[in-house]
Design a protein around this motif. Structure first.
Motif, mmCIF file in Angstrom:
data_model
loop_
_atom_site.group_PDB
_atom_site.id
_atom_site.type_symbol
_atom_site.label_atom_id
_atom_site.label_comp_id
_atom_site.label_asym_id
_atom_site.label_seq_id
_atom_site.Cartn_x
_atom_site.Cartn_y
_atom_site.Cartn_z
ATOM 1 N N MET A 195 0.828 -1.208 0.000
ATOM 2 C CA MET A 195 0.000 0.000 0.000
ATOM 3 C C MET A 195 0.863 1.258 0.000
ATOM 4 S SD MET A 195 -2.851 1.249 2.771
ATOM 5 C CE MET A 195 -3.593 2.878 2.593
ATOM 6 N N LEU A 196 1.888 1.268 0.840
ATOM 7 C CA LEU A 196 2.763 2.444 0.921
ATOM 8 C C LEU A 196 3.502 2.663 -0.394
ATOM 9 C CD1 LEU A 196 4.252 1.980 4.514
ATOM 10 C CD2 LEU A 196 2.344 3.439 3.803
ATOM 11 N N LEU A 197 3.991 1.589 -1.007
ATOM 12 C CA LEU A 197 4.727 1.732 -2.262
ATOM 13 C C LEU A 197 3.809 2.123 -3.407
ATOM 14 C CD1 LEU A 197 7.200 -1.282 -1.988
ATOM 15 C CD2 LEU A 197 7.680 1.138 -1.644
ATOM 16 N N PHE A 198 2.565 1.687 -3.372
ATOM 17 C CA PHE A 198 1.624 2.132 -4.401
ATOM 18 C C PHE A 198 1.405 3.645 -4.300
ATOM 19 C CE2 PHE A 198 -2.702 3.252 -5.713
ATOM 20 C CZ PHE A 198 -2.663 2.856 -7.045
ATOM 21 N N CYS A 199 1.331 4.156 -3.083
ATOM 22 C CA CYS A 199 1.207 5.614 -2.902
ATOM 23 C C CYS A 199 2.403 6.333 -3.506
ATOM 24 C CB CYS A 199 1.086 5.952 -1.415
ATOM 25 S SG CYS A 199 -0.417 5.351 -0.621
ATOM 26 N N VAL A 200 3.603 5.781 -3.305
ATOM 27 C CA VAL A 200 4.812 6.374 -3.884
ATOM 28 C C VAL A 200 4.715 6.384 -5.411
ATOM 29 C CG1 VAL A 200 7.303 6.108 -4.137
ATOM 30 C CG2 VAL A 200 6.231 5.706 -1.912
ATOM 31 N N ILE A 201 4.282 5.279 -5.986
ATOM 32 C CA ILE A 201 4.137 5.193 -7.448
ATOM 33 C C ILE A 201 3.134 6.226 -7.943
ATOM 34 C CG2 ILE A 201 3.319 3.711 -9.323
ATOM 35 C CD1 ILE A 201 4.423 1.332 -7.770
ATOM 36 N N SER A 240 7.010 11.774 -0.454
ATOM 37 C CA SER A 240 6.544 10.423 -0.124
ATOM 38 C C SER A 240 6.975 10.034 1.291
ATOM 39 C CB SER A 240 7.100 9.412 -1.134
ATOM 40 O OG SER A 240 6.673 9.709 -2.442
ATOM 41 N N ALA A 241 8.205 10.384 1.663
ATOM 42 C CA ALA A 241 8.682 10.068 3.014
ATOM 43 C C ALA A 241 7.857 10.802 4.065
ATOM 44 C CB ALA A 241 10.158 10.439 3.141
ATOM 45 N N ALA A 242 7.531 12.072 3.787
ATOM 46 C CA ALA A 242 6.703 12.835 4.727
ATOM 47 C C ALA A 242 5.307 12.230 4.822
ATOM 48 C CB ALA A 242 6.630 14.299 4.280
ATOM 49 N N PHE A 243 4.763 11.825 3.676
ATOM 50 C CA PHE A 243 3.439 11.198 3.665
ATOM 51 C C PHE A 243 3.437 9.909 4.476
ATOM 52 C CE2 PHE A 243 0.651 7.986 1.824
ATOM 53 C CZ PHE A 243 -0.580 8.615 1.910
ATOM 54 N N ILE A 244 4.432 9.057 4.269
ATOM 55 C CA ILE A 244 4.507 7.783 4.986
ATOM 56 C C ILE A 244 4.677 8.023 6.475
ATOM 57 C CG2 ILE A 244 5.934 5.726 5.324
ATOM 58 C CD1 ILE A 244 6.471 5.774 2.305
ATOM 59 N N LEU A 245 5.495 9.014 6.834
ATOM 60 C CA LEU A 245 5.702 9.330 8.253
ATOM 61 C C LEU A 245 4.400 9.779 8.903
ATOM 62 C CD1 LEU A 245 7.604 9.706 10.663
ATOM 63 C CD2 LEU A 245 8.073 12.021 9.807
ATOM 64 N N VAL A 246 3.696 10.700 8.252
ATOM 65 C CA VAL A 246 2.427 11.192 8.810
ATOM 66 C C VAL A 246 1.408 10.058 8.870
ATOM 67 C CG1 VAL A 246 0.492 12.754 8.421
ATOM 68 C CG2 VAL A 246 2.834 13.557 8.073
ATOM 69 N N PHE A 247 1.327 9.260 7.815
ATOM 70 C CA PHE A 247 0.408 8.118 7.758
ATOM 71 C C PHE A 247 0.665 7.179 8.934
ATOM 72 C CE2 PHE A 247 -0.578 3.780 6.519
ATOM 73 C CZ PHE A 247 -1.823 3.880 5.926
#
Length: 412
Positions: A195-201, A240-247
């Motif tokens: 899921m996280l990698l799909f968000c990055v893509i 993407s890193a900020a998004f994953i951190l907040v998520f």
């Protein structure tokens, strides 16, 4: 200039009409999972009060029936041929024992005394492994149900024994793995990385194609084409890193408010062999070590897919094509994955990067267990991913020379 361009690209990604609705959609999924799906998820170890009450009523009926006919002693249910050897089965005593145990568990659940409940459940499972091994509804569609049941039983016993050996208070969240840290662990073990990698893509799929709408402005930038590609990659990597951190932080915060934060020193069962499916094939690592080893690989996977999307963007110049191909590569393992797939094109699957995209299953040996192999391990995964990243970098450099700035902007 570099900083201004990096900041400009970051803000474009953050304010994009594609990104903002997608972020809200992911936030909706996150809150739904944390507030509705995971707290009420039904698992093998979930305590169902209604079913327990019905089971106690059934036991009462059976005991009353045997008392009424005076059949409360041994029941002789087997006789050897040509011998007088008989084996007695204390049916009434077993019914009475099970009734007392389930009554105590129900009372503990009503009193919210989860320490006593965990002790009772652990004691019951220690003497009744068939609760897992002979549950025909557990893994009934799996190709190796007996093996999966043995695996689940061993993991459950190791977790429960660890909870009881620690000095931490036994709570509902701890016992049923719903604390903040345990929820993060389960998320990473159960396709959370996908899921996280799909968000990055998704975030990186249009970092090149969106510039073709502003050719006259961007063609005059005093930056080399390759440096622009690098800065664009860095900007979406940071976003993407900020998004994953907040998520991650928001998800853990929601679960912590409901069930507590959890403990870093809890043991995570890991599989070190597949010889006997006994405790000798298992070991443990701390929850802190598991999360650390998993999350430290995440930046490598993020930059790998960002750079891959830059290559695809140069070649296809369309964000939806890039999104489709990037997603296809991410989920490519699912196209051929079976529990008996140990080779791909005649080579061991451990040599292919897609085997390690779901990295949460690598560290605890779950991928080895699922594929019935022992060739997939942590260090090898990092090496394969690093080699893949270096190959992508070489390809990107070559493609950027062929598809230069002028050719990219003017191509139809």
């Amino acid at each position: 200039m570099n900083w201004n361009y990096l900041k400009h690209e970051f803000l474009i990604t953050a304010r994009s009409r594609r990104s903002i609705p997608f972020v809200f959609f992911v936030a909706f999924l996150l809150f739904s999972f944390c507030l509705i799906l995971w707290p009420y998820a039904n698992t093998k170890e979930g305590f169902n009060k209604k079913e327990t009450v019905e089971h106690l009523a059934y036991l009462d009926e059976q005991m009353d029936l045997r008392e009424s006919i005076g059949n409360t002693g041994l029941v002789f249910n087997m006789q050897r041929i040509k011998t007088f050897l008989q084996v007695g089965n204390p049916v009434y005593a077993k019914l009475s024992y099970e009734h007392d145990l389930y009554s105590a568990m129900l009372e503990s659940f009503d009193d919210r005394n989860f320490e006593r409940m965990l002790q009772l459940r652990t004691f019951y499972l220690q003497s009744n492994p068939n609760e897992y091994l002979e549950d025909r509804f557990l893994f009934q569609t799996a190709p190796f149900p007996i093996k999966d049941r043995e695996h689940a039983y061993q993991q459950t016993m190791m977790k429960y024994e660890d909870y009881l050996s620690k000095d931490h208070p036994i709570t509902f969240g701890l016992m049923y793995e719903k604390t903040g840290l345990q929820s993060l662990q389960n998320f990473l073990q159960n396709y959370g990385m996908y899921m996280l990698l799909f968000c990055v893509i998704y975030f990186s799929s249009d970092i090149l194609s969106r510039d073709r709408k502003h050719q006259s402005v961007l063609q005059g930038l005093p930056l080399s084409w390759y440096r622009q590609l690098n800065l664009k990659s860095l900007s979406v990597f940071l976003y993407s890193a900020a998004f994953i951190l907040v998520f991650t932080v928001v998800g853990m915060l929601i679960m912590t408010i409901q069930f507590g934060f959890g403990h870093f020193d809890l043991n995570v069962p890991i599989m070190i062999g597949q010889q006997t499916m006994s405790p000798e094939d298992y070991s443990v690592m701390s929850l802190a070590a598991y999360l650390g080893k998993t999350l430290v690989v995440l930046p490598l996977l993020v930059i790998l897919f960002v750079r891959l999307n830059v290559v695809l963007g140069l070649l296809f110049k369309n964000e939806w094509v890039v999104l489709f191909i990037g997603s296809l590569i991410l989920f490519s393992e699912r196209l051929y994955f079976t529990r008996s797939t140990r080779e791909l094109f005649g080579k061991d699957v451990s040599l292919f990067p897609q085997t390690y995209f779901d990295f949460g299953k690598i560290i605890d040996g779950e991928k080895n267990f699922l594929l019935n192999t022992e060739t997939i391990y942590y260090a090898k995964g990092i090496i394969v991913l690093l080699i893949t990243y270096l190959i992508i970098e070489v390809i990107l450099f070559i493609v950027s020379l062929f598809m230069n700035k002028r050719r990219f902007y003017l191509a139809k």
